[in-house]
Design a protein around this motif. Structure first.
Motif, PDB file in Angstrom:
ATOM      1  N   HIS A  12       0.842  -1.199   0.000  1.00 43.72           N
ATOM      2  CA  HIS A  12       0.000   0.000   0.000  1.00 43.72           C
ATOM      3  C   HIS A  12       0.879   1.252   0.000  1.00 43.72           C
ATOM      4  O   HIS A  12       1.977   1.267   0.554  1.00 43.72           O
ATOM      5  CB  HIS A  12      -0.889  -0.004   1.246  1.00 43.72           C
ATOM      6  CG  HIS A  12      -1.756   1.216   1.381  1.00 43.72           C
ATOM      7  ND1 HIS A  12      -2.780   1.482   0.516  1.00 43.72           N
ATOM      8  CD2 HIS A  12      -1.735   2.220   2.285  1.00 43.72           C
ATOM      9  CE1 HIS A  12      -3.378   2.609   0.877  1.00 43.72           C
ATOM     10  NE2 HIS A  12      -2.753   3.076   1.953  1.00 43.72           N
ATOM     11  N   ILE A  13       0.379   2.305  -0.637  1.00 42.03           N
ATOM     12  CA  ILE A  13       1.010   3.625  -0.589  1.00 42.03           C
ATOM     13  C   ILE A  13      -0.045   4.633  -0.161  1.00 42.03           C
ATOM     14  O   ILE A  13      -1.127   4.702  -0.753  1.00 42.03           O
ATOM     15  CB  ILE A  13       1.597   4.043  -1.954  1.00 42.03           C
ATOM     16  CG1 ILE A  13       2.727   3.087  -2.368  1.00 42.03           C
ATOM     17  CG2 ILE A  13       2.116   5.480  -1.895  1.00 42.03           C
ATOM     18  CD1 ILE A  13       3.295   3.397  -3.742  1.00 42.03           C
ATOM     19  N   GLY A  14       0.238   5.408   0.857  1.00 42.43           N
ATOM     20  CA  GLY A  14      -0.685   6.433   1.326  1.00 42.43           C
ATOM     21  C   GLY A  14       0.043   7.749   1.538  1.00 42.43           C
ATOM     22  O   GLY A  14       1.218   7.761   1.939  1.00 42.43           O
ATOM     23  N   ILE A  15      -0.622   8.847   1.252  1.00 42.20           N
ATOM     24  CA  ILE A  15      -0.065  10.189   1.428  1.00 42.20           C
ATOM     25  C   ILE A  15      -0.944  10.952   2.409  1.00 42.20           C
ATOM     26  O   ILE A  15      -2.175  10.942   2.277  1.00 42.20           O
ATOM     27  CB  ILE A  15       0.005  10.969   0.097  1.00 42.20           C
ATOM     28  CG1 ILE A  15       0.670  10.127  -0.998  1.00 42.20           C
ATOM     29  CG2 ILE A  15       0.739  12.294   0.288  1.00 42.20           C
ATOM     30  CD1 ILE A  15       2.117   9.814  -0.768  1.00 42.20           C
ATOM     31  N   SER A  16      -0.325  11.602   3.371  1.00 46.16           N
ATOM     32  CA  SER A  16      -1.087  12.371   4.350  1.00 46.16           C
ATOM     33  C   SER A  16      -1.998  13.382   3.662  1.00 46.16           C
ATOM     34  O   SER A  16      -1.586  14.092   2.747  1.00 46.16           O
ATOM     35  CB  SER A  16      -0.135  13.107   5.298  1.00 46.16           C
ATOM     36  OG  SER A  16      -0.829  14.069   6.053  1.00 46.16           O
ATOM     37  N   ILE A  56       3.306   4.796   4.308  1.00 43.45           N
ATOM     38  CA  ILE A  56       2.488   5.999   4.426  1.00 43.45           C
ATOM     39  C   ILE A  56       3.432   7.188   4.595  1.00 43.45           C
ATOM     40  O   ILE A  56       4.345   7.156   5.428  1.00 43.45           O
ATOM     41  CB  ILE A  56       1.513   5.916   5.608  1.00 43.45           C
ATOM     42  CG1 ILE A  56       0.466   4.847   5.338  1.00 43.45           C
ATOM     43  CG2 ILE A  56       0.838   7.248   5.865  1.00 43.45           C
ATOM     44  CD1 ILE A  56      -0.501   4.624   6.464  1.00 43.45           C
ATOM     45  N   VAL A  57       3.217   8.201   3.810  1.00 45.17           N
ATOM     46  CA  VAL A  57       4.048   9.398   3.843  1.00 45.17           C
ATOM     47  C   VAL A  57       3.443  10.388   4.841  1.00 45.17           C
ATOM     48  O   VAL A  57       2.282  10.786   4.692  1.00 45.17           O
ATOM     49  CB  VAL A  57       4.152  10.038   2.441  1.00 45.17           C
ATOM     50  CG1 VAL A  57       5.025  11.284   2.496  1.00 45.17           C
ATOM     51  CG2 VAL A  57       4.708   9.025   1.441  1.00 45.17           C
ATOM     52  N   ARG A  58       4.208  10.791   5.824  1.00 47.75           N
ATOM     53  CA  ARG A  58       3.714  11.699   6.854  1.00 47.75           C
ATOM     54  C   ARG A  58       3.813  13.154   6.398  1.00 47.75           C
ATOM     55  O   ARG A  58       4.540  13.480   5.439  1.00 47.75           O
ATOM     56  CB  ARG A  58       4.483  11.490   8.159  1.00 47.75           C
ATOM     57  CG  ARG A  58       4.534  10.032   8.589  1.00 47.75           C
ATOM     58  CD  ARG A  58       5.122   9.847   9.949  1.00 47.75           C
ATOM     59  NE  ARG A  58       4.171  10.199  10.993  1.00 47.75           N
ATOM     60  CZ  ARG A  58       4.349   9.918  12.280  1.00 47.75           C
ATOM     61  NH1 ARG A  58       5.444   9.294  12.670  1.00 47.75           N
ATOM     62  NH2 ARG A  58       3.449  10.258  13.167  1.00 47.75           N
ATOM     63  N   THR A  59       3.107  14.013   7.104  1.00 46.51           N
ATOM     64  CA  THR A  59       3.012  15.422   6.717  1.00 46.51           C
ATOM     65  C   THR A  59       4.373  16.099   6.614  1.00 46.51           C
ATOM     66  O   THR A  59       4.604  16.926   5.734  1.00 46.51           O
ATOM     67  CB  THR A  59       2.130  16.177   7.725  1.00 46.51           C
ATOM     68  OG1 THR A  59       0.880  15.511   7.845  1.00 46.51           O
ATOM     69  CG2 THR A  59       1.900  17.602   7.269  1.00 46.51           C
ATOM     70  N   VAL A  60       5.291  15.743   7.521  1.00 45.98           N
ATOM     71  CA  VAL A  60       6.604  16.406   7.534  1.00 45.98           C
ATOM     72  C   VAL A  60       7.437  16.075   6.311  1.00 45.98           C
ATOM     73  O   VAL A  60       8.506  16.675   6.098  1.00 45.98           O
ATOM     74  CB  VAL A  60       7.389  16.029   8.810  1.00 45.98           C
ATOM     75  CG1 VAL A  60       6.722  16.592  10.045  1.00 45.98           C
ATOM     76  CG2 VAL A  60       7.551  14.512   8.935  1.00 45.98           C
TER      77      VAL A  60
END
Length: 520
Positions: free
Chosen positions: A169-173, A200-204
């Protein structure tokens, strides 16, 4: 860098203040001069959310579609069948609500291949058996009398990424709103992501380079490999992986670009933070400050006072109204009252203004006190539907600042709002307080008059069953004072009726409801 005397006057948007000792670490998030979050961790009472254990299934309950797993804690952990299925909805325990939303928005929140792996209708007894060893992660702290909630889906957070080794899975904030930037990050992750793993890519991570994301991923992959190696060597139950303590976890999860500075009051912990930031976030290292003032840091920044106020039942509003916050086993009830506020125009305007102010305060208190679970808010009754909509919208808007996931239902005609707020750890009240041994958590005591009458009835039963020349009544001094002063005639009547003598023995160590009747 040292904190100067201008600290109080500075108009920083967001700050993190950390008070550390050998016994306890306390962390406060301040936004626009207001304390909005309080975190606490004590020696021997560290939070366990995110920890990974090798556990052993001790009980499978087909009727509940759940199992109890021994992971070495005082109470067995709870594993629901949905957590064995690796449902992506349950992954936000290791990240802010923003990351969980990122998961949910892509492919309806479920990574490809999950339904193919284990059909949703598979009974739990076909998935695991009693005596089986399982690798699990804590998704929710033990709360009250309940054991920890666990999941078999492992999720390891880093500064920029969250690594999920069991799902593709790939997820972006969602908080990264620029579509061009979202696509850029998605392309980077697609290139560096190992097969059959999730990220999952975090906001920072916004505007970060591929090299920095790759470095974070390499570190997380190494952590996962060490977890697998340790799992093979240790028996069940065993702790396999322990998340960072509050000091470093707070830096990792809370120190974003919106935070102007982090102030620490201990040289030892300051050095730990600097060392951590050298490795993971060197660009923000200059924003870490060492507080060396004589006044305790939480007093200096006004946090101690806010902390004590956050434990109170009543919260006053600026207008003169107030809210009451009451905890029960099933839910948290919040009641709104006009109090001293009498308004200027008419009753409806007074009620609307009080409810609007209360809506904003309630959202703030939920975040400050970390109140979770089912919450019922009893607003002052509003006759006009437009007023109810205004209050509901104000509550929704105020809750947008909260990183924890909330679900709210429309205000009913009775002025009630039903809502839930995600809870992964105990509230501030339950963390800092314990049940009153006097009332045992009821919040009420039998009145002195009620206890007096109970004593008189107990004396009558005692003498009716067996004659005694002398009885001694031992009770709280205030109760016996009332008994002697207001019920002396009744005592004398009993003594004459049963030809006995009654002695009163005051004992200040007894609670108001406690008493003992003995034969002299």
């Amino acid at each position: 860098m040292n904190v100067t005397d201008t600290a109080r006057a500075s108009a920083l948007t967001s700050e993190i203040v950390m008070n550390t000792t050998k016994r306890e670490t306390r962390l406060a998030m301040i936004e626009s001069g207001q304390v909005v979050e309080l975190h606490l961790e004590r020696k021997g009472e560290r939070g366990i959310v995110g920890n990974i254990y090798k556990g052993r299934v001790i009980k499978v309950l087909p009727g509940m579609q759940a199992a109890f797993v021994d992971i070495g804690l005082p109470r067995a952990a709870f594993l629901y069948v949905g957590d064995i299925h690796h449902h992506i909805h349950d992954l936000d325990f290791m990240m802010n609500e923003e990351e969980s939303e990122a998961q949910q928005e892509e492919e309806n929140g479920l990574p490809d291949g999950i339904h193919d792996t284990i059909p949703s209708y598979t009974p739990i007894e076909e998935l695991i058996q009693e005596g089986e060893d399982v690798l699990v992660q804590i998704s929710k702290e033990p709360l009250g009398s309940k054991g920890a909630r666990i999941t078999s889906h492992i999720s390891i957070p880093g500064r920029h990424l969250v690594f999920m080794p069991t799902v593709d899975h790939i997820g972006i904030s969602r908080r990264i709103e620029n579509e061009v930037e979202r696509q850029r990050l998605k392309d980077i992750i697609a290139e560096i992501k190992p097969p059959s793993c999730g990220i999952i890519v975090r906001t920072v991570s916004e505007h970060e380079t591929q090299e920095k994301l790759q470095a974070d991923l390499t570190f997380l992959q190494g952590s996962w490999e060490r977890i697998l190696e340790k799992e093979k060597k240790v028996p069940a139950p065993s702790l396999i992986y322990e998340d960072l303590d509050l000091c470093l976890r707070g830096v990792r999860d809370l120190f974003t670009e919106n935070v102007s500075r982090l102030i620490v009051d201990s040289r030892e912990y300051y050095n730990r933070v600097i060392e951590f930031m050298d490795t993971f976030m060197p660009s923000l290292k200059a924003q870490v400050e060492l507080y060396e003032g004589e006044e305790p840091i939480f007093d200096y920044f006004g946090i101690e006072m806010e902390l004590n106020k956050a434990l109170g039942r009543k919260v006053w509003l600026k207008s003169g109204g107030y809210i009451n916050i009451d905890f029960t086993e099933a839910l948290v009830a919040i009641d709104v009252n006009t109090g001293r506020f009498v308004g200027k125009r008419n009753l409806q305007e007074t009620i609307l203004k009080t409810n609007l102010e209360a809506a904003r305060e309630i959202a703030y208190q939920l975040r400050l006190r970390n109140i979770g679970g089912i919450i019922i808010v009893d607003f002052i009754d509003m006759d006009r539907p437009t007023d109810r909509d205004k209050v509901f919208n104000a509550l929704q808007e105020a809750l947008r600042k909260d990183k924890q996931k909330t679900n709210i239902l429309k205000i009913s005609e009775l002025g009630l709002v039903q809502m839930t707020r995600k809870r992964t750890r105990e509230s501030l009240t339950r963390t800092l307080c314990e049940q009153c041994p006097y009332c045992e958590g009821k919040g009420f005591l039998k009145s002195q008059t009620t206890v007096c009458y109970e004593i008189l009835r107990a004396i009558g039963r005692e003498l009716a069953d067996e004659y005694s020349e002398c009885l001694q009544v031992t009770a709280n001094p205030e109760v016996l004072k009332l008994l002697f002063e207001q019920e002396n005639d009744e005592l004398e009547e009993i003594q004459r009726k049963y030809n006995t003598k009654i002695l009163l023995n005051p004992d200040p160590n007894l609670f108001q409801e406690q008493y003992e009747i003995t034969i002299c």
